[in-house]
Design a protein around this motif. Structure first.
Motif, PDB file in Angstrom:
ATOM      1  N   MET A  71     -18.744  -6.405  97.957  1.00 31.10           N
ATOM      2  CA  MET A  71     -20.008  -5.442  99.191  1.00 31.10           C
ATOM      3  C   MET A  71     -18.456  -4.605  99.789  1.00 31.10           C
ATOM      4  O   MET A  71     -17.920  -4.396 100.780  1.00 31.10           O
ATOM      5  CB  MET A  71     -20.402  -6.637 100.068  1.00 31.10           C
ATOM      6  N   ASN A  72     -18.302  -3.366  99.214  1.00 35.07           N
ATOM      7  CA  ASN A  72     -17.268  -2.778  99.165  1.00 35.07           C
ATOM      8  C   ASN A  72     -17.823  -1.033  98.823  1.00 35.07           C
ATOM      9  O   ASN A  72     -18.370  -1.385  97.681  1.00 35.07           O
ATOM     10  CB  ASN A  72     -15.725  -2.772  99.441  1.00 35.07           C
ATOM     11  N   GLU A  73     -17.477   0.282  99.183  1.00 30.28           N
ATOM     12  CA  GLU A  73     -16.408   1.166  98.394  1.00 30.28           C
ATOM     13  C   GLU A  73     -15.657   1.181  97.249  1.00 30.28           C
ATOM     14  O   GLU A  73     -15.870   2.530  96.660  1.00 30.28           O
ATOM     15  CB  GLU A  73     -16.715   2.842  99.356  1.00 30.28           C
ATOM     16  N   ASP A  74     -15.068   0.511  96.911  1.00 31.14           N
ATOM     17  CA  ASP A  74     -13.468   0.831  96.097  1.00 31.14           C
ATOM     18  C   ASP A  74     -13.701   0.994  94.788  1.00 31.14           C
ATOM     19  O   ASP A  74     -14.805   0.071  94.384  1.00 31.14           O
ATOM     20  CB  ASP A  74     -13.130  -0.656  95.798  1.00 31.14           C
ATOM     21  N   ALA A 100      -6.817  -5.763  95.180  1.00 26.04           N
ATOM     22  CA  ALA A 100      -7.781  -7.223  96.449  1.00 26.04           C
ATOM     23  C   ALA A 100      -7.151  -7.289  97.278  1.00 26.04           C
ATOM     24  O   ALA A 100      -8.084  -8.404  98.266  1.00 26.04           O
ATOM     25  CB  ALA A 100      -7.659  -7.754  94.770  1.00 26.04           C
ATOM     26  N   THR A 101      -5.942  -7.483  97.246  1.00 26.83           N
ATOM     27  CA  THR A 101      -5.398  -8.267  98.976  1.00 26.83           C
ATOM     28  C   THR A 101      -5.732  -7.425  99.620  1.00 26.83           C
ATOM     29  O   THR A 101      -5.954  -7.940 101.025  1.00 26.83           O
ATOM     30  CB  THR A 101      -3.825  -7.806  98.265  1.00 26.83           C
ATOM     31  N   ALA A 102      -5.717  -6.198  99.709  1.00 22.76           N
ATOM     32  CA  ALA A 102      -6.535  -5.238 100.676  1.00 22.76           C
ATOM     33  C   ALA A 102      -7.751  -5.761 101.138  1.00 22.76           C
ATOM     34  O   ALA A 102      -8.179  -5.882 102.641  1.00 22.76           O
ATOM     35  CB  ALA A 102      -6.167  -4.084 100.642  1.00 22.76           C
ATOM     36  N   THR A 143     -22.865   0.590  90.787  1.00 17.74           N
ATOM     37  CA  THR A 143     -23.725   1.984  90.307  1.00 17.74           C
ATOM     38  C   THR A 143     -24.610   1.643  91.221  1.00 17.74           C
ATOM     39  O   THR A 143     -25.081   2.799  91.440  1.00 17.74           O
ATOM     40  CB  THR A 143     -23.490   1.897  89.459  1.00 17.74           C
ATOM     41  N   LEU A 144     -25.590   0.802  91.495  1.00 12.97           N
ATOM     42  CA  LEU A 144     -27.379   0.771  91.396  1.00 12.97           C
ATOM     43  C   LEU A 144     -27.863   0.422  93.217  1.00 12.97           C
ATOM     44  O   LEU A 144     -27.770   1.139  94.054  1.00 12.97           O
ATOM     45  CB  LEU A 144     -28.189   0.540  90.487  1.00 12.97           C
ATOM     46  N   LEU A 145     -27.283  -0.809  93.232  1.00 13.56           N
ATOM     47  CA  LEU A 145     -27.087  -1.631  94.331  1.00 13.56           C
ATOM     48  C   LEU A 145     -26.693  -1.407  95.982  1.00 13.56           C
ATOM     49  O   LEU A 145     -27.383  -1.106  97.190  1.00 13.56           O
ATOM     50  CB  LEU A 145     -27.050  -3.261  94.313  1.00 13.56           C
ATOM     51  N   ASN A 146     -25.343  -1.136  96.118  1.00 12.44           N
ATOM     52  CA  ASN A 146     -24.808  -0.590  96.912  1.00 12.44           C
ATOM     53  C   ASN A 146     -25.229   1.319  97.411  1.00 12.44           C
ATOM     54  O   ASN A 146     -25.021   0.863  98.572  1.00 12.44           O
ATOM     55  CB  ASN A 146     -23.358  -0.666  96.550  1.00 12.44           C
ATOM     56  N   PRO A 147     -25.740   1.932  95.925  1.00 12.84           N
ATOM     57  CA  PRO A 147     -25.342   3.063  96.810  1.00 12.84           C
ATOM     58  C   PRO A 147     -26.782   2.686  97.204  1.00 12.84           C
ATOM     59  O   PRO A 147     -27.538   3.953  98.183  1.00 12.84           O
ATOM     60  CB  PRO A 147     -25.958   3.858  95.588  1.00 12.84           C
ATOM     61  N   LEU A 148     -27.550   2.425  96.786  1.00  9.82           N
ATOM     62  CA  LEU A 148     -28.771   2.147  97.548  1.00  9.82           C
ATOM     63  C   LEU A 148     -29.301   1.561  98.955  1.00  9.82           C
ATOM     64  O   LEU A 148     -29.660   2.353  99.864  1.00  9.82           O
ATOM     65  CB  LEU A 148     -29.915   0.954  97.015  1.00  9.82           C
TER      66      LEU A 148
END
Length: 456
Positions: free
Chosen positions: A51-54, A63-65, A184-189
């Motif tokens: 759940m991020n833009e990385d 991953a630590t961040a 690729t799909l759910l986060n951009p939606l």
């Protein structure tokens, strides 16, 4: 010792993509577990590193961040403090990996999680971590209980444990197609179109795609800018080759989206209208709005019914029950296979977000459900008007924000498994639901005999 098994909590970083819904319920559950000196087993997807833009690559520093951002979120911090109290009281806490938190395999991430327990080092050191490439086997009162997250039987979410390191970067580790679809799909939606409902269709990606097409077909085109051929292949099988979500990756094959679309019952004109909407280079179809609206309705109904089938939604007017706890034949067959292979008397899984219970002589099967919101749908028997009204509500308010007007109804069922040892031998299994301000409710229960006397 009482054992509590939870899964699919999906603790996030609070940055807008979070789907954890149990912030008012889970800390009190853990406080009660601390008083009982219980063993708490978190059976995968405790955290959500997607759940991020990385970029989607296993980099230890990143991953630590991400882990630091997750534990800094107040909702997560309260849960971590509760786990720390369980350990401080003399209980046990075991964190098993799932497909949304593969990063927990890294020692660098584990150090962040131990720090978040807010306990002295000697207490925090007792937090145990387990990979998911093999199931865990508990012996309680002589009964053997198998635990696994459940993604092992899902080809789109199965983790690449062979290349998952225990520390440092994982240049050979390959995230599964399901994780790539989230990114690729759910986060951009969600980011570009406010379609929060897409999260609530996981892990049914085919249902999410069809529903997104119904709400806004052009959104799919914009999400896949520069990759139209890839999208069209998945939707309409426009080429004979598998497509990928990033240059240089192997083809992921058919993700089932085209098959699901075939089941939507689109007419030739409706299919052409949708294809034109997602393909900026395609020939104009001159489809009128009625044709496109008809296609949207069929796609939404098909997509949401896929989700309903996965969740076994029972959406009567009272809403007293929305889960059918009975597993389908595939789930029961897999439970039986695992029990036979590992000589287990009970099989406990997660992953599907659907609480399940079934017991027959020699085997009990439990799915522990989820701690996220779920979307309540019209009943399968409802007429087209009900489904059209539901689609219109989602289209007008895809973020599900009640402040913006009518929104699709959300429901929660916070469930888990409680295991008691029977002093006379064997174990008592209870599928439990927790609600804020209420006593735990036992949804199903059954005794599992000690292995020496179990009828197999």
């Amino acid at each position: 010792m009482i054992t509590i098994v939870l899964s699919d909590i999906h603790l996030g970083n609070g940055a807008g993509y979070d789907i954890f819904a149990g912030d008012a319920v889970l800390p009190p559950v853990l406080a009660a577990a601390a008083r009982q000196r219980a063993r708490v087993i978190l059976n995968g997807d405790t955290f959500d590193f997607l759940m991020n833009e990385d970029p989607l690559e296993l980099d230890a520093a990143r991953a630590t961040a991400q882990a630091r951002a997750i534990v800094a979120n107040p909702s997560t911090a309260a849960v971590m403090a509760g786990l720390g109290e369980v350990l401080a009281a003399g209980g046990e806490v075991v964190l098993r990996l799932g497909n949304h938190d593969a990063e927990v395999a890294l020692a660098e991430v584990q150090a962040v999680l131990r720090d978040a327990l807010q306990q002295p080092p000697e207490v925090a050191a007792r937090l145990a971590f387990e990979r998911g490439d093999n199931p865990s086997l508990l012996t309680v009162g002589g009964a053997r209980i198998l635990l696994a997250h459940g993604e092992h039987n899902d080809p789109w979410n199965r983790l690449d444990y062979k290349n998952l390191p225990s520390a440092g970067d994982g240049p050979k580790f390959r995230y599964p197609p399901g994780s790539r679809l989230v990114k690729t799909l759910l986060n951009p939606l969600k980011r570009g179109f406010g379609m929060r409902f897409a999260d609530l269709l996981k892990p049914d990606f085919q249902g999410a795609v069809l529903t997104a097409l119904a709400v806004d077909p052009t959104s799919m085109r914009l999400i896949f800018q520069g990759n139209t051929a890839r999208l069209l292949w998945q939707l309409f099988r426009k080429s004979g080759e598998g497509m990928t979500f990033a240059d240089g990756e192997e083809g992921e094959g058919n993700l089932g989206i085209a098959d699901a679309l075939d089941q939507a019952g689109l007419s030739a004109d409706e299919r052409a209208a949708i294809e034109s909407a997602v393909d900026p280079d395609g020939a104009a179809t001159f489809a009128d709005e009625d044709v496109l609206d008809g296609a949207r309705f069929k796609l939404a109904r098909a997509g949401l019914k896929l989700y309903a089938a996965a969740q076994r939604a029972l959406t009567g007017t009272t809403g007293d029950r929305y889960f059918d706890l009975r597993p389908d034949d595939g789930e029961w067959t897999e439970a039986r296979r695992l029990a036979d292979k590992f000589a287990a008397d009970a099989v406990v899984l997660g992953h599907t977000h659907s609480a399940r219970w079934k017991q027959e002589p020699g085997l009990a099967f439990v799915n522990t459900g989820t701690w996220i919101h779920l979307m309540r749908l019209p009943a399968a028997s409802d007429d087209d008007a009900a489904w059209l009204g539901f689609l219109d509500t989602i289209r007008r308010n895809p973020s599900l924000d009640a402040a913006r007007g009518p929104a699709a109804p959300l429901v929660t069922r916070f469930t888990g498994l409680v295991i008691h040892e029977d002093p006379a031998g064997g174990a008592l299994l209870q599928l439990v639901e927790w609600q804020a301000g209420a006593a735990p409710a036992v949804l199903a229960s059954g005794a599992v005999a000690a292995r020496s006397t179990a009828a197999r």
